[in-house]
Design an enzyme around this catalytic site. Structure first.
Site, mmCIF file in Angstrom:
data_model
loop_
_atom_site.group_PDB
_atom_site.id
_atom_site.type_symbol
_atom_site.label_atom_id
_atom_site.label_comp_id
_atom_site.label_asym_id
_atom_site.label_seq_id
_atom_site.Cartn_x
_atom_site.Cartn_y
_atom_site.Cartn_z
ATOM 1 N N ASP A 534 0.853 -1.193 0.000
ATOM 2 C CA ASP A 534 0.000 0.000 0.000
ATOM 3 C C ASP A 534 0.889 1.243 0.000
ATOM 4 O OD1 ASP A 534 -1.992 1.836 0.119
ATOM 5 O OD2 ASP A 534 -2.734 1.276 2.110
ATOM 6 N N GLU A 543 -2.004 0.578 -8.203
ATOM 7 C CA GLU A 543 -2.578 1.640 -9.032
ATOM 8 C C GLU A 543 -4.097 1.438 -9.075
ATOM 9 O OE1 GLU A 543 -0.608 2.334 -12.800
ATOM 10 O OE2 GLU A 543 -1.968 3.983 -13.301
HETATM 11 O O1 9MR Z 1 -3.650 -3.004 -16.866
HETATM 12 C C1 9MR Z 1 -2.474 -3.066 -17.636
HETATM 13 C C2 9MR Z 1 -1.772 -4.368 -17.351
HETATM 14 O O2 9MR Z 1 -2.561 -5.454 -17.792
HETATM 15 C C3 9MR Z 1 -0.423 -4.395 -18.039
HETATM 16 O O3 9MR Z 1 0.275 -5.558 -17.631
HETATM 17 C C4 9MR Z 1 0.371 -3.143 -17.663
HETATM 18 C C5 9MR Z 1 1.732 -3.076 -18.343
HETATM 19 O O4 9MR Z 1 1.596 -2.909 -19.708
HETATM 20 O O5 9MR Z 1 -0.361 -1.985 -17.999
HETATM 21 C C6 9MR Z 1 -1.589 -1.883 -17.324
HETATM 22 O O6 9MR Z 1 -2.252 -0.738 -17.777
HETATM 23 C C7 9MR Z 1 -1.738 0.514 -17.399
HETATM 24 C C8 9MR Z 1 -1.678 1.341 -18.672
HETATM 25 O O7 9MR Z 1 -0.684 0.829 -19.518
HETATM 26 C C9 9MR Z 1 -1.432 2.818 -18.403
HETATM 27 N N1 9MR Z 1 -2.343 3.334 -17.427
HETATM 28 C C10 9MR Z 1 -2.321 2.602 -16.177
HETATM 29 C C11 9MR Z 1 -2.718 1.175 -16.419
HETATM 30 C C12 9MR Z 1 -2.858 0.398 -15.109
HETATM 31 O O8 9MR Z 1 -1.636 0.148 -14.499
#
Ligand code: 9MR
Length: 629
Positions: A534, A543
């Site tokens: 956290d 996130e």
């Molecule tokens: O949710 C996404 C996850 O499945 C991927 O593994 C990751 C890395 O590419 O990215 C996550 O999406 C992020 C996005 O690329 C940018 N905004 C924040 C998203 C959540 O972490």
């Protein structure tokens, strides 16, 4: 046996004998007539009592034999107190000792989290100030007006600063300020389905947003904010830009402090198929409220689908000078199926279902929905519209749903936490895995009315709201021990201690993909369900994101609505309007133009599509896809 081992065994046995029972539970609330369970550690065989506000014992249950739940790396006794059906606040006792947190039972136990998780989308609004009247202490100045968005070279447009378009509104994707079509696709669909399947409940649910006093249900007003932005991302030829972001992520600052230019980046089939699916569903849902807007959605959907169909190899590739989220490698055939299903539903035109039948889909293909895999979205739409789709397609869609739902229910066998999650589910965004599994289970319930699916879904709500080995409510602002430091720029920069409320943290991530940046090894030697930190540095475990909040809102909102109205979605209902494809601007092309280069040209006094084949030959089609000389 060595002396050291003997000592260790003695130490463990001693702690097991004297350890006080620990209780993990939903910290927010239980529905009066719903399943009610808590996980008790070291409590097997002991009497667990629930005392009401007067101190009177309402129920005593003997904790059953403890069972393992692998992701927690420990055993627990799952204590069921569903028998208590009187609303109120109860305390849990084992012997004379009070354990766990207060147990709240109410008819509307999920209403607060439903509203909260939907209000999150308001807090994520780009291009507008959040007024105190709606945002309370989280009021903030307008950021990212996005009225003059530039084109990145990857869009195929002029890149000069004079050439811009209006890409305002929309929701920020996550902790960052980007707006991404691919992720908006599944998010917006999920929220539209929540509304469509629970109209009676959501028609009157108020979210206290600026549009709350108009004649449109608040949830649809909120979704419209994002649809307006999505619509702005369609290029003149029908193709859809992949995302709208700065070139690199902004620092941890408030939205209005970001001054770097914003660009439309890329144009590809992932965004275009996503857009087509969502706009088709929106065309149906908004037609009773704003028929001009609904018609424009239908047209936009068909044009995007046509572009995607005629540019089958135009996958998005992240340009070298761009570092924001990629959302690449979505499984495109699942997107095609989904978009074509949505378009067929609103038009009844076989042009769309023909392609549904070219792939042999069976329950073996079942895999949980995510931003990169949309097969289940297609299945949800088809299975809940049996009067629209062919019987064979409906059977396949149901088989997909029950294949997953039954496997989740089976995973609850001898599961001490009563949570349908396995070790493999704990990757980036694991809490959305829980919520999306819940969405599958709700569909299985809608289709069968078998309580076991609803109960398994309730188990997942309980997990997210505290029945987990960290005793954590993963929804900010809710529960006794909620997430406090999410990776969310506004929450980090606004100077307010508590984060913006109603946000679902990404959750435990056994791969800890951020360990390098965060300089932490929060997953080391931890069972998967504890691989969480956290701390705002932990973008891979803490996130927040719109595509994680949406299935959570769907899960709690559906269960609350089903319970409050006493009924689940009636699958015999049909689309509100049938759009005539002939009245829409484009239709399937006669030949599949693989490897062709396409552009719109004016010839004579009409606009037509010019397709240049690999051999340089040119063919012309009118905007309905009819070949021209
Ligand atoms: O949710 C996404 C996850 O499945 C991927 O593994 C990751 C890395 O590419 O990215 C996550 O999406 C992020 C996005 O690329 C940018 N905004 C924040 C998203 C959540 O972490």
């Amino acid at each position: 046996m060595t002396f050291k081992n003997t000592l260790m065994i003695t130490a463990c046995a001693t702690s097991a004998i004297f350890a006080a029972p620990t209780v993990y539970q939903n910290q927010v609330g239980f529905l009066t007539n719903g399943l009610k369970q808590i996980a008790v550690i070291d409590g097997a065989g002991k009497e667990v009592s629930f005392k009401d506000a007067e101190g009177t014992v309402a129920l005593t249950v003997k904790a059953p034999e403890a069972q393992a739940w692998e992701p927690a790396g420990k055993e627990a006794s799952l204590v069921d107190f569903s028998e208590i059906k009187t609303p109120g606040t109860y305390k849990i006792f084992i012997g004379d000792e009070e354990v766990g947190h207060p147990v709240i039972i109410s008819d509307n136990a999920y209403e607060g989290v439903t509203k909260g998780s939907l209000k999150f989308f308001y807090f994520q609004r780009s291009s507008t100030a959040l007024e105190e009247e709606y945002a309370g202490e989280y009021a903030r100045a307008a950021g990212h007006l996005d009225t003059a968005v530039r084109y990145h070279a990857s869009t195929g447009h002029e890149t000069s600063t004079d050439s811009t378009f209006n890409g305002s509104k929309g929701w920020y994707d996550a902790g960052d300020y980007g707006k991404y079509i691919v992720n908006s696709g599944i998010t917006t669909y999920t929220l539209l389905q929540l509304y469509q399947q629970n109209k009676d409940y959501f028609d009157t649910l108020k979210l206290n947003i600026p549009e709350s006093n108009n004649d449109v249900p608040d949830i649809l007003d909120e979704i419209r904010w994002n649809l307006d932005w999505m619509a702005s991302m369609q290029d003149k030829d029908g193709g859809v830009f992949h995302k709208l972001t700065t070139k690199q992520f902004a620092g941890m600052v408030m939205p209005e402090k970001v001054t770097a230019p914003r660009f439309a980046i890329g144009k590809g089939i992932e965004a275009s198929w996503n857009f087509a699916a969502v706009m088709a569903l929106a065309a149906d849902i908004y037609s009773p409220y704003d028929s001009a807007f609904a018609d424009s959605c239908a047209k936009a959907a068909v044009r995007a689908r046509w572009w995607a169909y005629t540019h089958p190899t135009e996958y998005y590739e992240q340009p070298r000078d761009v570092g924001t989220g990629t959302y690449t490698n979505a499984i495109v055939w699942t997107l095609k199926l989904w978009a074509n299903a949505e378009l067929y539903r609103i038009t009844g035109d076989k042009v769309f279902t023909d392609s549904l039948h070219t792939l042999k889909i069976s329950s073996k293909n079942a895999s949980l929905q995510s931003w990169s895999n949309d097969l289940m979205l297609e299945a949800f739409t088809i299975a809940t519209n049996p009067e629209v789709f062919e019987a064979a397609d409906v059977d396949t869609a149901k088989a997909l749903i029950f294949a997953l739902a039954d496997s989740y229910v089976a995973s609850l066998d001898k599961n001490g936490f009563g949570v349908a999650m396995t070790n493999n589910d704990f990757f980036w965004g694991s809490n959305s895995v829980a919520a999306n599994k819940g969405m599958v289970l709700i569909h299985a319930y809608i289709l069968s009315k078998d309580e076991k699916y609803l109960n398994a879904a309730i188990g997942l709500v309980d997990y997210l709201l505290g029945r987990n080995p960290l005793d954590k409510s993963y929804l900010t602002g809710f529960g006794v021990n909620p997430v406090m430091n999410p990776h969310h720029r506004v929450s980090q920069a606004d100077g307010i201690e508590a984060p913006v409320p109603g946000m679902l943290s990404g959750g435990p991530n056994a791969s800890a993909n951020d360990a390098g940046t965060c300089r932490l090894d929060y997953a080391k030697d931890k069972p998967p369900a504890e691989a969480y930190y956290d701390n705002s540095c932990s973008f891979a475990s803490n996130e927040v994101a719109i595509n994680w909040n949406a299935p959570f809102a769907y899960l709690v909102g559906s269960i609350q609505a089903i319970t409050a109205t006493g009924k689940a979605f009636d699958v015999t209902s049909k689309a509100t309007k049938t759009y005539q494809l002939d009245a829409l601007p484009a239709k399937k092309l006669a030949a599949r133009p693989t490897n062709a280069r396409n552009r719109l040209v004016v010839k004579g006094n009409s606009l037509r599509l010019e397709m240049t084949g690999a051999d340089g030959t040119k063919k012309y089609y009118d905007l309905r896809g009819k070949k021209m000389r």
